[in-house]
Motif scaffolding. Structure first.
Motif, PDB file in Angstrom:
ATOM      1  N   HIS A  54       8.039  -8.868  17.181  1.00 45.28           N
ATOM      2  CA  HIS A  54       8.820  -8.227  16.059  1.00 45.28           C
ATOM      3  C   HIS A  54       7.850  -7.999  14.893  1.00 45.28           C
ATOM      4  CE1 HIS A  54      12.268  -7.142  14.026  1.00 45.28           C
ATOM      5  NE2 HIS A  54      11.942  -7.937  12.779  1.00 45.28           N
ATOM      6  N   SER A  55       7.556  -6.485  14.633  1.00 49.47           N
ATOM      7  CA  SER A  55       7.092  -6.317  13.545  1.00 49.47           C
ATOM      8  C   SER A  55       7.365  -5.111  12.745  1.00 49.47           C
ATOM      9  CB  SER A  55       5.541  -5.754  14.252  1.00 49.47           C
ATOM     10  OG  SER A  55       4.736  -4.868  13.127  1.00 49.47           O
ATOM     11  N   HIS A  56       7.228  -5.134  11.419  1.00 46.41           N
ATOM     12  CA  HIS A  56       7.591  -3.856  10.722  1.00 46.41           C
ATOM     13  C   HIS A  56       6.220  -3.651   9.996  1.00 46.41           C
ATOM     14  CE1 HIS A  56      11.659  -4.598  11.098  1.00 46.41           C
ATOM     15  NE2 HIS A  56      11.736  -5.929  10.475  1.00 46.41           N
ATOM     16  N   ALA A  57       5.264  -2.670  10.617  1.00 40.55           N
ATOM     17  CA  ALA A  57       3.897  -2.734  10.371  1.00 40.55           C
ATOM     18  C   ALA A  57       3.753  -2.133   8.881  1.00 40.55           C
ATOM     19  CB  ALA A  57       3.342  -1.730  11.275  1.00 40.55           C
ATOM     20  N   PHE A  58       4.425  -1.371   8.391  1.00 40.68           N
ATOM     21  CA  PHE A  58       4.362  -0.744   7.189  1.00 40.68           C
ATOM     22  C   PHE A  58       4.238  -1.750   5.986  1.00 40.68           C
ATOM     23  CE2 PHE A  58       8.917  -0.736   6.741  1.00 40.68           C
ATOM     24  CZ  PHE A  58       9.255  -0.881   5.389  1.00 40.68           C
ATOM     25  N   GLN A  59       5.204  -3.010   6.214  1.00 42.79           N
ATOM     26  CA  GLN A  59       5.223  -3.963   5.173  1.00 42.79           C
ATOM     27  C   GLN A  59       3.867  -4.725   5.067  1.00 42.79           C
ATOM     28  OE1 GLN A  59       8.840  -6.251   6.033  1.00 42.79           O
ATOM     29  NE2 GLN A  59       9.894  -4.743   6.019  1.00 42.79           N
ATOM     30  N   ARG A  60       2.829  -4.612   5.908  1.00 40.92           N
ATOM     31  CA  ARG A  60       1.745  -5.222   5.677  1.00 40.92           C
ATOM     32  C   ARG A  60       0.902  -4.551   4.589  1.00 40.92           C
ATOM     33  NH1 ARG A  60      -2.446  -6.305   4.049  1.00 40.92           N
ATOM     34  NH2 ARG A  60      -4.361  -7.126   5.118  1.00 40.92           N
ATOM     35  N   GLY A  61       1.349  -3.334   4.099  1.00 41.37           N
ATOM     36  CA  GLY A  61       0.798  -2.953   2.914  1.00 41.37           C
ATOM     37  C   GLY A  61       1.176  -3.686   1.498  1.00 41.37           C
ATOM     38  N   PHE A  62       2.293  -4.376   1.452  1.00 40.41           N
ATOM     39  CA  PHE A  62       2.449  -5.203   0.275  1.00 40.41           C
ATOM     40  C   PHE A  62       2.558  -6.621   0.318  1.00 40.41           C
ATOM     41  CE2 PHE A  62       6.531  -4.066   1.843  1.00 40.41           C
ATOM     42  CZ  PHE A  62       7.503  -4.946   1.589  1.00 40.41           C
ATOM     43  N   SER A  63       1.613  -6.959   1.468  1.00 34.84           N
ATOM     44  CA  SER A  63       1.407  -8.535   1.811  1.00 34.84           C
ATOM     45  C   SER A  63       1.048  -9.233   0.621  1.00 34.84           C
ATOM     46  CB  SER A  63       0.417  -8.731   2.671  1.00 34.84           C
ATOM     47  OG  SER A  63       0.135 -10.191   2.960  1.00 34.84           O
ATOM     48  N   GLY A  64       1.579 -10.185   0.098  1.00 37.81           N
ATOM     49  CA  GLY A  64       1.237 -11.112  -1.245  1.00 37.81           C
ATOM     50  C   GLY A  64       1.681 -10.441  -2.541  1.00 37.81           C
ATOM     51  N   LEU A  65       2.623  -9.171  -2.505  1.00 43.21           N
ATOM     52  CA  LEU A  65       2.646  -8.533  -3.735  1.00 43.21           C
ATOM     53  C   LEU A  65       4.156  -9.022  -4.292  1.00 43.21           C
ATOM     54  CD1 LEU A  65       0.836  -5.349  -3.621  1.00 43.21           C
ATOM     55  CD2 LEU A  65       0.094  -7.182  -4.675  1.00 43.21           C
ATOM     56  N   THR A  66       4.856  -9.682  -3.662  1.00 46.04           N
ATOM     57  CA  THR A  66       6.186 -10.185  -4.047  1.00 46.04           C
ATOM     58  C   THR A  66       6.369 -11.625  -4.423  1.00 46.04           C
ATOM     59  OG1 THR A  66       6.717 -10.558  -1.808  1.00 46.04           O
ATOM     60  CG2 THR A  66       6.943  -8.451  -2.392  1.00 46.04           C
ATOM     61  N   GLU A  67       5.382 -12.434  -4.899  1.00 47.48           N
ATOM     62  CA  GLU A  67       5.245 -13.631  -5.230  1.00 47.48           C
ATOM     63  C   GLU A  67       5.480 -13.856  -6.605  1.00 47.48           C
ATOM     64  OE1 GLU A  67       5.680 -15.403  -2.468  1.00 47.48           O
ATOM     65  OE2 GLU A  67       5.296 -13.409  -1.358  1.00 47.48           O
ATOM     66  N   GLN A  68       5.912 -13.122  -7.623  1.00 43.18           N
ATOM     67  CA  GLN A  68       6.288 -13.258  -8.909  1.00 43.18           C
ATOM     68  C   GLN A  68       7.796 -13.341  -9.044  1.00 43.18           C
ATOM     69  OE1 GLN A  68       3.774 -10.960 -11.526  1.00 43.18           O
ATOM     70  NE2 GLN A  68       2.117 -10.980 -10.237  1.00 43.18           N
ATOM     71  N   ARG A  69       8.068 -14.524  -9.625  1.00 44.37           N
ATOM     72  CA  ARG A  69       9.592 -14.859 -10.028  1.00 44.37           C
ATOM     73  C   ARG A  69      10.136 -13.865 -10.911  1.00 44.37           C
ATOM     74  NH1 ARG A  69      12.846 -20.293  -9.512  1.00 44.37           N
ATOM     75  NH2 ARG A  69      14.699 -19.566 -10.340  1.00 44.37           N
ATOM     76  N   GLY A  70      11.396 -13.362 -10.866  1.00 44.29           N
ATOM     77  CA  GLY A  70      12.011 -12.711 -11.873  1.00 44.29           C
ATOM     78  C   GLY A  70      12.751 -13.338 -12.803  1.00 44.29           C
ATOM     79  N   PRO A  71      13.647 -12.724 -13.774  1.00 43.71           N
ATOM     80  CA  PRO A  71      14.506 -13.677 -14.606  1.00 43.71           C
ATOM     81  C   PRO A  71      15.569 -14.249 -14.025  1.00 43.71           C
ATOM     82  CG  PRO A  71      14.909 -11.254 -14.610  1.00 43.71           C
ATOM     83  CD  PRO A  71      13.741 -11.707 -13.805  1.00 43.71           C
TER      84      PRO A  71
END
Length: 443
Positions: A54-71
């Motif tokens: 199971h892979s969504h290959a395009f999501q490799r492009g934002f690896s590590g860029l969703t690790e900041q918490r919002g409000p």
């Protein structure tokens, strides 16, 4: 070519001094107790390559860029909004470049086949490309460029939620009517290489109605049939509110679930659902690193395995790409939940239980030959280097690869091609540079 391994994992167990002849992408012969010959490629420890189901290959492009918490409290659903923004910006060229990087890294990790759960079909405005299969063609091109074997799973996506609700703007590149989707599957059939397979995937119970799911199963029988299910508690609650049943309960009651099916995630299950999946012999498609990253929950592996359930491993969002790491995370999640050790093992080696389960279940889910070092099998092979040079020829090697740090992937052959050498894909620099340029333009 000829290949000599000091130690190799054969179907009946570990063997010493194993010499293989590879021909036309397959293993032509296997001899044990045989010294190396001049011209042989030398390997220390040789194992079959693993399938990544199971892979969504395009999501490799934002690896590590969703690790900041919002409000507010972050969740799968807030992560999904970031994913949609990235997906809406991808060109076909960027899709191919990022997929190639993901596939090269999969080979470097010991995966020799990937199941690509592909739902990014149309142009950013939602219209079809002149070639309606343009984005799938980019997936095939990335697989060809890197040499990984592909089970392509074009995704049917029609709705935005139970009801069915209309799809949102962030989903406009995903959508198909049943007729146009059938045309896409047939176009993918025409693009497949001999080692490739074509299945299909209704995205989820949120994105396809039960009538649509059953119609697809009838229209395309005897193919890999994958579906996301019961990944998040909100999905469970929404399904109960609309149908009166939990997602897996509803699916098992109303759909022709069989051994051709792969239920991706299946995180939130009752005891009856655990037994129900196992009884169908459908494969549970587990992606433990992504499931941990997204806060999905913990799959009930202990009762599922005790019931004879089959599983495979996938990298899903590709936030990290590691075959050993997915197996390790599956076991470690069980240890945290049960406050025990070696939970996934029956008796003996936990690494062996995880490796053989993922190899068998993953291959079945992708309609691929079972990964084995045996005459006639595809030459999908992984050579491990033992930094400690311990003289072992038993399942402790799999334990050390999955749970330790001293065994690393040195070489990989996929369909007989020697694609990873010295731990690096032979085209890594070119592939990395193209993907890096695409990501810089997108982010």
């Amino acid at each position: 070519m000829t290949l000599h391994a000091k130690t190799a994992l054969l179907p009946d167990g570990w063997a010493r001094d194993v010499r293989l002849v590879l021909r036309a992408g397959r293993i032509d012969s296997v001899a044990t107790g045989t010294p190396p010959q001049p011209g042989d490629h030398r390997a220390g420890i040789l194992i079959p390559g693993l399938p990544n189901l199971h892979s969504h290959a395009f999501q490799r492009g934002f690896s590590g860029l969703t690790e900041q918490r919002g409000p507010t409290c972050d969740s799968f659903w807030t992560w999904r909004e970031m994913m949609y923004r990235f997906a809406l910006s991808l060109t076909p060229e960027a899709m191919q470049a990022i997929a190639a990087l993901a596939y090269a890294e999969m080979l470097e990790a010991g995966f020799t086949r990937v199941g690509e759960f592909h739902y990014l079909h149309h142009a950013p405005d939602g219209r079809a490309y002149d070639n309606p299969a343009e984005m799938s063609a980019r997936i095939f091109a990335a697989a060809e460029d890197t040499g990984i074997s592909l089970t392509h799973l074009p995704v049917f996506y029609a709705h935005g939620g139970f009801g069915p609700k209309p799809a949102g703007e962030g989903q406009r590149r995903f959508l198909h009517t049943p007729d146009r989707f059938a045309d896409l599957v047939q176009a993918c059939d025409a693009m497949a290489r001999p080692q490739d397979r074509i299945g299909l995937a209704p995205h989820s119970l949120r994105a396809a109605t039960m009538d649509q799911i059953t119609a697809l199963a009838q229209a395309f029988p005897n193919r890999p049939f994958h579906i996301h299910i019961a990944e998040q508690l909100q999905e469970v609650e929404d399904c109960v509110a609309f149908t009166g049943q939990r997602p897996v309960e509803y699916l098992l009651t109303h759909a022709p679930v069989s051994a051709d099916w792969c239920l991706i995630h299946a995180t939130h299950l009752t005891d009856a659902e655990v037994q129900g999946i196992a009884a169908t012999q459908a494969v549970a498609g587990l992606c433990p690193i992504t499931e941990a990253n997204l806060g999905d929950g913990i799959f009930p592996a202990e009762p599922f395995l005790a019931a004879g359930g089959r599983f495979g491993l996938g990298t899903d969002s590709n936030v990290q790409i590691t075959a050993a790491g997915e197996a390790r995370m599956l076991e470690y999640s069980q240890r945290l939940h049960h406050r025990a050790r070696n939970v996934c093992a029956d008796t003996g080696s936990t690494g062996a239980r995880l490796f053989h389960g993922a190899a068998s279940g993953g291959a079945h889910a992708l309609a691929a030959p079972a990964p084995q070092i045996t005459p006639g099998a595809p030459a999908d092979l992984v050579a491990l280097h033992d930094l400690m040079a311990l003289d072992m020829a038993d399942d402790r090697l799999l334990d050390r690869w999955i749970f330790g740090t001293d065994l690393t992937v040195a070489d990989v052959w996929a369909h007989g091609a020697h694609l990873v050498q010295g731990g690096r894909h032979i085209h890594r620099d070119r592939i990395r540079d193209l993907a890096a340029a695409a990501c810089r333009a997108l982010i």
